[in-house]
Enzyme design. Structure first.
Site, PDB file in Angstrom:
ATOM      1  N   ARG A 110       1.295  -1.366   0.424  1.00  0.00           N
ATOM      2  CA  ARG A 110      -0.216   0.047  -0.162  1.00  0.00           C
ATOM      3  C   ARG A 110       0.899   1.459  -0.302  1.00  0.00           C
ATOM      4  O   ARG A 110       1.337   1.496   0.940  1.00  0.00           O
ATOM      5  CB  ARG A 110      -0.962  -0.051   1.184  1.00  0.00           C
ATOM      6  N   TYR A 149       3.884   5.362  11.631  1.00  0.00           N
ATOM      7  CA  TYR A 149       4.156   4.032  12.078  1.00  0.00           C
ATOM      8  C   TYR A 149       4.424   3.248  11.162  1.00  0.00           C
ATOM      9  O   TYR A 149       5.044   2.284  10.980  1.00  0.00           O
ATOM     10  CB  TYR A 149       2.503   3.437  12.038  1.00  0.00           C
ATOM     11  N   HIS A 206      -3.295   4.375   5.051  1.00  0.00           N
ATOM     12  CA  HIS A 206      -4.283   3.544   4.624  1.00  0.00           C
ATOM     13  C   HIS A 206      -5.601   3.918   4.435  1.00  0.00           C
ATOM     14  O   HIS A 206      -6.559   4.179   3.724  1.00  0.00           O
ATOM     15  CB  HIS A 206      -4.769   2.421   6.530  1.00  0.00           C
TER      16      HIS A 206
HETATM   17  C1  LIG Z   1     -15.086  -6.026  11.239  1.00  0.00           C
HETATM   18  C2  LIG Z   1     -14.306  -4.960  11.073  1.00  0.00           C
HETATM   19  N1  LIG Z   1     -12.782  -4.035  12.624  1.00  0.00           N
HETATM   20  C3  LIG Z   1     -12.300  -3.261  11.969  1.00  0.00           C
HETATM   21  C4  LIG Z   1     -12.508  -2.396  11.025  1.00  0.00           C
HETATM   22  C5  LIG Z   1     -12.082  -1.607  10.946  1.00  0.00           C
HETATM   23  N2  LIG Z   1     -10.198  -0.845  10.020  1.00  0.00           N
HETATM   24  C6  LIG Z   1     -10.890  -0.478   8.149  1.00  0.00           C
HETATM   25  S1  LIG Z   1     -10.138  -1.803   7.512  1.00  0.00           S
HETATM   26  C7  LIG Z   1      -8.727  -2.623   8.555  1.00  0.00           C
HETATM   27  C8  LIG Z   1      -7.768  -2.881   8.090  1.00  0.00           C
HETATM   28  C9  LIG Z   1      -7.665  -3.855   6.905  1.00  0.00           C
HETATM   29  O1  LIG Z   1      -6.684  -4.667   6.507  1.00  0.00           O
HETATM   30  P1  LIG Z   1      -6.235  -4.778   5.242  1.00  0.00           P
HETATM   31  O2  LIG Z   1      -6.888  -6.657   5.392  1.00  0.00           O
HETATM   32  O3  LIG Z   1      -5.248  -5.906   5.415  1.00  0.00           O
HETATM   33  O4  LIG Z   1      -6.658  -4.754   4.053  1.00  0.00           O
HETATM   34  P2  LIG Z   1      -6.027  -3.849   3.439  1.00  0.00           P
HETATM   35  O5  LIG Z   1      -6.793  -2.025   4.872  1.00  0.00           O
HETATM   36  O6  LIG Z   1      -4.354  -3.029   3.714  1.00  0.00           O
HETATM   37  O7  LIG Z   1      -6.407  -3.007   2.282  1.00  0.00           O
HETATM   38  C10 LIG Z   1      -9.354  -2.427   9.644  1.00  0.00           C
HETATM   39  C11 LIG Z   1      -9.299  -2.930  10.595  1.00  0.00           C
HETATM   40  C12 LIG Z   1     -13.674  -2.536  10.063  1.00  0.00           C
HETATM   41  N3  LIG Z   1     -13.539  -1.607   8.403  1.00  0.00           N
HETATM   42  N4  LIG Z   1     -14.077  -3.921  10.570  1.00  0.00           N
END
Ligand SMILES: Cc1ncc(C[n+]2csc(CCOP(=O)(O)OP(=O)(O)O)c2C)c(N)n1
Ligand SMILES: [Mg+2]
Length: 372
Positions: free
Chosen positions: A270, A283, A274
């Site tokens: 990425r 971080y 985020h």
């Molecule tokens: C069930 C849930 N828990 C927490 C969140 C908050 N949240 C949004 S994106 C994220 C991280 C996701 O990481 P990843 O699966 O690696 O996807 P990326 O963002 O890197 O594309 C979190 C914890 C959420 N949207 N849904």
């Protein structure tokens, strides 16, 4: 297609070697300098290569525009896809129109490739439910924000396809962070037991907000998790559009003939924050980001096209101009959409609206903004 030449995962800790993870492979076809292993590169026409490049540029431009719109208060929080374009374009490229795609929230390239106009993405992030109404026949579910929740949906679609004896497949995107959710494991297990035509594409972009991949799982790879569920997992260079395409093509061929699911781990990065709501500099090590900028999938693909005499600066100028026009027109169209009817917040939750929601709708309608 010739059989893929592969090398086995390096640095697998001994205990995991004992688990016989021999089915986990790593595939790269196009390296960072744009050098291609032509012997294993799938056949792709020049017009398709041009189409993919244009889509990569369209994705970058749309991504940049969405960022600016957010900073100007014209849309709300959104997640940039920068750096993951090849993972999405290579995988969608291996599908037929009739196949289904189930997305998470960072799939701008996949949406654009499927024909979802940029204005829909702007509208979605502008809080307008009409953004999720895609052109007829798009065969793609809307954005899913709850992490991992979309994976069982995809397995349900694939199960439906199998029950109806259709030859289609369902491809689902999720991140490295989603693999820690129960939904991921339940979906993988079900797909394995029922041998469903489901392609699991994990875009391992190394981070789940501020949680690094090393804190996400003790496994040496995400791909190897498929082994536990009784099907094949493969790790590919996610910034190499050819490797992603080749792996997806093989997975699709297998799924279409009833040979079950595949997990494809796209090893990518990425490049942006985020979302527009955080600052990754707090971080992430700048050196890590700098190293990944050198692996940029768009630059790598451009280098390849230049070597093949498909790309030159004149071609680039023409594309840039055309795409800037498309993006600007979409901004105009999005902003001309006006405010959606307030029913949009309520209409798609239930087939029939329960009394409590009806009451809330009637209440909120008093405050609905009148159209100018
Ligand atoms: C069930 C849930 N828990 C927490 C969140 C908050 N949240 C949004 S994106 C994220 C991280 C996701 O990481 P990843 O699966 O690696 O996807 P990326 O963002 O890197 O594309 C979190 C914890 C959420 N949207 N849904
Ligand atoms: Mg991630």
């Amino acid at each position: 297609m010739p059989p893929l030449k592969v090398s086995y995962l390096k640095n697998v800790p001994p205990i995991q070697k004992e688990l016989k993870l021999s089915s986990v492979r790593f595939l790269q076809i196009l390296d960072e300098q744009g050098n291609c292993n032509e012997k294993i590169k799938p056949k792709i026409s020049e017009s398709t290569l041009r189409e993919w490049y244009k889509l990569m540029v369209l994705t970058r431009k749309t991504d940049e525009k969405l960022f600016v719109l957010q900073r100007q208060g014209r849309i709300s929080t959104f997640a940039q896809v920068k750096g993951q374009e090849a993972s999405q374009i290579g995988s969608v490229g291996a599908l037929q129109k009739e196949d289904w795609i189930v997305q998470a929230f960072r799939e701008t390239a996949a949406m654009l490739m499927r024909g979802v106009p940029p204005k829909n993405i702007m509208a979605y992030y502008g809080g307008d439910g009409r953004g999720s109404v895609y052109p007829e026949g798009t065969n793609m579910l809307p954005i899913a924000i709850p992490v991992g929740s979309q994976i069982p949906h995809a397995v349900g679609i694939a199960w439906g396809m199998k029950l109806k004896k259709e030859k289609n497949v369902c491809l689902v995107y999720f991140g490295d962070g989603a693999t820690s959710e129960g939904d991921f494991h339940e979906a993988m297990n079900f797909a394995g037991v029922f041998q469903l035509p489901c392609i699991f594409v994990c875009q391992n972009n190394q981070w789940a907000i501020s949680v690094p991949r090393a804190r996400q799982t003790a496994s040496a790879s995400i791909a190897q998790k498929a082994v536990a569920y009784g099907f094949e997992g493969i790790q590919v260079d996610g910034n190499d559009v050819f490797a992603v395409y080749a792996a997806t093509q093989q997975a699709v061929q297998k799924a279409r003939v009833g040979k079950g699911p595949t997990l494809i781990e796209c090893y990518t990065y990425r490049l942006a924050d985020h979302t527009t709501s955080d600052d990754a500099k707090r971080y992430r090590d700048e050196k890590e980001v700098a190293a990944w900028i050198k692996k940029d999938p768009l630059v790598r693909f451009k280098k390849y096209l230049e070597k093949k005499k498909i790309w030159n600066t004149k071609y680039e100028e023409a594309i840039q101009k055309e795409i800037e026009g498309i993006v600007e027109r979409n901004v105009q169209e999005y902003e001309n959409m006006g405010v959606p009817p307030v029913e949009y917040l309520f209409n798609h939750m239930y087939k029939e609206m329960p009394p409590a929601l009806k009451e809330q709708l009637a209440y909120i309608k008093q405050f609905e903004r009148k159209k100018e």
